[in-house]
Design a protein around this motif. Structure first.
Motif, PDB file in Angstrom:
ATOM      1  N   ASP A 247      23.450 116.717 -24.723  1.00 47.00           N
ATOM      2  CA  ASP A 247      23.814 117.885 -24.911  1.00 47.00           C
ATOM      3  C   ASP A 247      23.740 118.880 -23.566  1.00 47.00           C
ATOM      4  OD1 ASP A 247      24.127 120.573 -26.399  1.00 47.00           O
ATOM      5  OD2 ASP A 247      22.146 121.049 -26.110  1.00 47.00           O
ATOM      6  N   ASP A 250      26.505 118.589 -21.397  1.00 47.74           N
ATOM      7  CA  ASP A 250      27.645 119.395 -22.025  1.00 47.74           C
ATOM      8  C   ASP A 250      27.416 120.716 -21.910  1.00 47.74           C
ATOM      9  OD1 ASP A 250      30.046 119.355 -23.863  1.00 47.74           O
ATOM     10  OD2 ASP A 250      28.602 120.265 -25.120  1.00 47.74           O
ATOM     11  N   PHE A 255      30.776 116.449 -19.982  1.00 51.44           N
ATOM     12  CA  PHE A 255      30.545 115.665 -21.016  1.00 51.44           C
ATOM     13  C   PHE A 255      31.800 115.473 -21.963  1.00 51.44           C
ATOM     14  CE2 PHE A 255      28.213 114.009 -24.769  1.00 51.44           C
ATOM     15  CZ  PHE A 255      27.620 112.735 -24.220  1.00 51.44           C
ATOM     16  N   GLY A 256      32.896 115.168 -21.249  1.00 53.77           N
ATOM     17  CA  GLY A 256      34.255 115.165 -21.847  1.00 53.77           C
ATOM     18  C   GLY A 256      34.818 116.346 -22.294  1.00 53.77           C
ATOM     19  N   GLY A 257      35.780 116.155 -23.424  1.00 55.54           N
ATOM     20  CA  GLY A 257      36.540 117.282 -23.768  1.00 55.54           C
ATOM     21  C   GLY A 257      37.876 117.278 -23.154  1.00 55.54           C
ATOM     22  N   GLU A 258      38.502 118.485 -23.165  1.00 58.02           N
ATOM     23  CA  GLU A 258      39.935 118.560 -22.629  1.00 58.02           C
ATOM     24  C   GLU A 258      39.649 118.644 -21.289  1.00 58.02           C
ATOM     25  OE1 GLU A 258      43.751 121.430 -22.974  1.00 58.02           O
ATOM     26  OE2 GLU A 258      41.697 122.131 -24.085  1.00 58.02           O
ATOM     27  N   CYS A 260      38.433 116.545 -18.887  1.00 56.64           N
ATOM     28  CA  CYS A 260      37.244 116.080 -18.402  1.00 56.64           C
ATOM     29  C   CYS A 260      37.012 114.767 -18.768  1.00 56.64           C
ATOM     30  CB  CYS A 260      36.023 117.061 -18.738  1.00 56.64           C
ATOM     31  SG  CYS A 260      34.660 116.564 -17.730  1.00 56.64           S
ATOM     32  N   THR A 262      35.154 111.371 -19.401  1.00 57.19           N
ATOM     33  CA  THR A 262      33.774 111.010 -18.873  1.00 57.19           C
ATOM     34  C   THR A 262      33.622 109.476 -19.485  1.00 57.19           C
ATOM     35  OG1 THR A 262      33.311 113.426 -19.042  1.00 57.19           O
ATOM     36  CG2 THR A 262      31.738 111.911 -19.072  1.00 57.19           C
ATOM     37  N   LEU A 277      28.415 113.813 -30.775  1.00 60.25           N
ATOM     38  CA  LEU A 277      28.945 114.696 -29.594  1.00 60.25           C
ATOM     39  C   LEU A 277      29.908 113.653 -28.788  1.00 60.25           C
ATOM     40  CD1 LEU A 277      29.269 117.336 -28.399  1.00 60.25           C
ATOM     41  CD2 LEU A 277      27.107 116.920 -27.066  1.00 60.25           C
ATOM     42  N   GLU A 280      33.098 113.252 -30.606  1.00 60.37           N
ATOM     43  CA  GLU A 280      33.910 114.783 -30.748  1.00 60.37           C
ATOM     44  C   GLU A 280      34.487 114.957 -29.293  1.00 60.37           C
ATOM     45  OE1 GLU A 280      32.662 119.482 -30.830  1.00 60.37           O
ATOM     46  OE2 GLU A 280      31.547 117.934 -32.051  1.00 60.37           O
ATOM     47  N   ARG A 281      33.810 114.576 -28.056  1.00 56.26           N
ATOM     48  CA  ARG A 281      34.277 114.949 -26.770  1.00 56.26           C
ATOM     49  C   ARG A 281      35.155 113.730 -26.111  1.00 56.26           C
ATOM     50  NH1 ARG A 281      32.358 119.213 -28.041  1.00 56.26           N
ATOM     51  NH2 ARG A 281      31.030 120.562 -26.803  1.00 56.26           N
ATOM     52  N   VAL A 283      34.108 110.704 -25.040  1.00 57.04           N
ATOM     53  CA  VAL A 283      33.247 110.142 -24.067  1.00 57.04           C
ATOM     54  C   VAL A 283      33.298 108.635 -24.106  1.00 57.04           C
ATOM     55  CG1 VAL A 283      31.028 109.791 -23.256  1.00 57.04           C
ATOM     56  CG2 VAL A 283      31.827 112.126 -23.675  1.00 57.04           C
TER      57      VAL A 283
END
Length: 425
Positions: A247, A250, A255-258, A260, A262, A277, A280-281, A283
């Motif tokens: 977190d 993030d 921490f990942g996501g669109e 990015c 990771t 998380l 979800e991301r 990673v």
């Protein structure tokens, strides 16, 4: 190392998914413009004019990806294995990495690491350099010259390290921006990856700046996550508002996501919320079983991560690990999963041969795109392995031979190697 069209003939093995090995004895693997056109029991007519590289009786496997390795630590591997992580960093790692301020020293020692990577089964890697911009570019240059594909990071750290290995916040951000400008489009097969060492080594101000750099350049990110009990407790003290280690990353957009992608190494002690998380991301986890054993960090719940569909590959984590070859990481991943199953949690079954082979190839390769398989459309990363020194290899099918080479292979048995369709040797 010129990319071209050709056919490899031999005993072929690759993954379709984490549970399925595809094998083809005396099969044909076609490289067309640096990309796999597929595996065939009989060579299709349209490829009959391609040059044939005949490796009959030899194993042909996809190249391995090392998702987590520290290049400057290669020179002191196997030292300090009686220490835990934080003491090991202070005693061995930080003093050694400080020496890379000298680019001549860096070139000499990085050349040894790159040669080790070149001659073994690994074709790609996500690699930590040091805080030193110029030496990090030396590493990128050597990897490019060797014909390997890699992502390399100039490390960021502005606190909790010795004076000889610590930047100011402004310096760390400015040097990163200069490094990105210096290497932009310079190396076709070696690319930059944003590399905050780990949260204890980076202030909030630096992490904010790195988050801004990531957004501007859409860079991938690599770092460490939930590796060691002392480290996890320290992160909670440093970032008291964060729900967990992940977190905190993030909160700075790291921490990942669109846009990015990771990689987080280790994830030995990740909580349920942190695991959710990561999933979800999107990673990636770099599972580093030997390092986690050597530094007494614990055993990551790799079975859980596979079952939950979290992206995962393997890392050597030199010099927490001692061997560059991902063959060794595969064997260690199976061994430690057996210990976790027997001693910690019987609900998490040990890893299998198809699963660790998947992690070494498709699992880790996915961080680079369509990498790690011989299915049509994947970049042509492969190596040819001679397992003839093992007793009576002809008595075993290809899957059984794979099992043996995971435990027995030495780098000298890698006869030929291809990266993105280019033959290295």
């Amino acid at each position: 190392m010129v990319q071209k069209n050709f056919v490899c003939k031999g005993d072929i093995c690759y993954s379709k998914d984490k549970n399925t090995l595809q094998t083809c004895k005396d099969g044909y693997l076609v490289c067309e413009n640096g990309v796999s056109a597929g595996v065939f029991a009989e060579l299709p007519e349209k490829y009959q004019d391609f040059p044939l590289l005949d490796y009959t009786g030899k194993l042909i496997l996809p190249g391995f990806t090392d998702l987590h390795v520290h290049a400057p630590q290669y020179r002191f591997r196997a030292l300090g294995m009686d220490l835990e992580l934080l003491e090991w960093l202070d005693t061995h790692t930080f003093p050694q990495e400080a020496k890379y301020v000298d680019t001549d020293f860096a070139r000499k020692n990085y050349a040894r690491f790159v040669e080790e990577m070149r001659k073994g089964p690994n074709t790609r890697g996500c690699i930590f350099g040091t805080i030193h911009r110029q030496s990090t570019e030396v590493l990128m240059e050597l990897l490019e010259e060797a014909g390997l594909c890699a992502m390399v990071g100039k490390v960021n750290m502005d606190r909790h390290s010795p004076d000889i290995l610590r930047e100011t916040t402004e310096e760390s951000a400015a040097e990163t921006i200069q490094w990105l400008a210096d290497v932009a489009e310079k190396y076709p097969h070696v690319k930059p990856i944003l590399t905050p060492r780990f949260l204890p080594s980076c202030t909030d101000e630096l992490l904010e700046k790195l988050g801004d750099i990531q957004k501007q350049h859409h860079l991938p990110v690599q770092s460490h996550l939930s590796e060691n009990r002392g480290e996890v407790a320290w992160v909670q003290e440093l970032f008291p508002k964060s729900k967990h280690y992940g977190d905190a990353y993030d909160s700075f957009g790291l921490f990942g996501g669109e846009n990015c992608p990771t990689i987080m190494a280790h994830c030995v002690l990740s909580s349920d919320d942190e695991i959710r998380l990561m999933k979800e991301r999107g990673v990636f986890i770099a599972h580093c079983p030997e390092s986690n054993t050597n530094l007494a960090s614990g055993i990551a719940p790799a079975r859980r991560y596979l079952t939950e569909g979290i992206h995962m590959g393997l890392g050597s984590d030199i010099a927490g690990g001692t061997r560059c070859s991902i063959f060794f990481a595969m064997a260690e991943a199976i061994r430690v999963s057996k210990l976790r199953w027997r001693l910690v949690d019987e609900s998490l079954a040990p890893l299998t041969i198809p699963e660790v082979f998947y992690l070494a190839t498709l699992g880790g390769g996915a961080f680079f795109g369509k990498v790690g398989s011989f299915e049509a459309g994947y970049e042509f990363d492969a190596f040819v392995l001679d397992d003839s020194r093992y007793d009576n290899p002809g008595e075993y099918d290809i899957a059984q031979r794979l099992e043996r080479v995971i435990y027995l292979t030495e780098d000298s048995e890698v006869l030929h190697k291809f990266v993105a369709g280019r033959q290295l040797f």
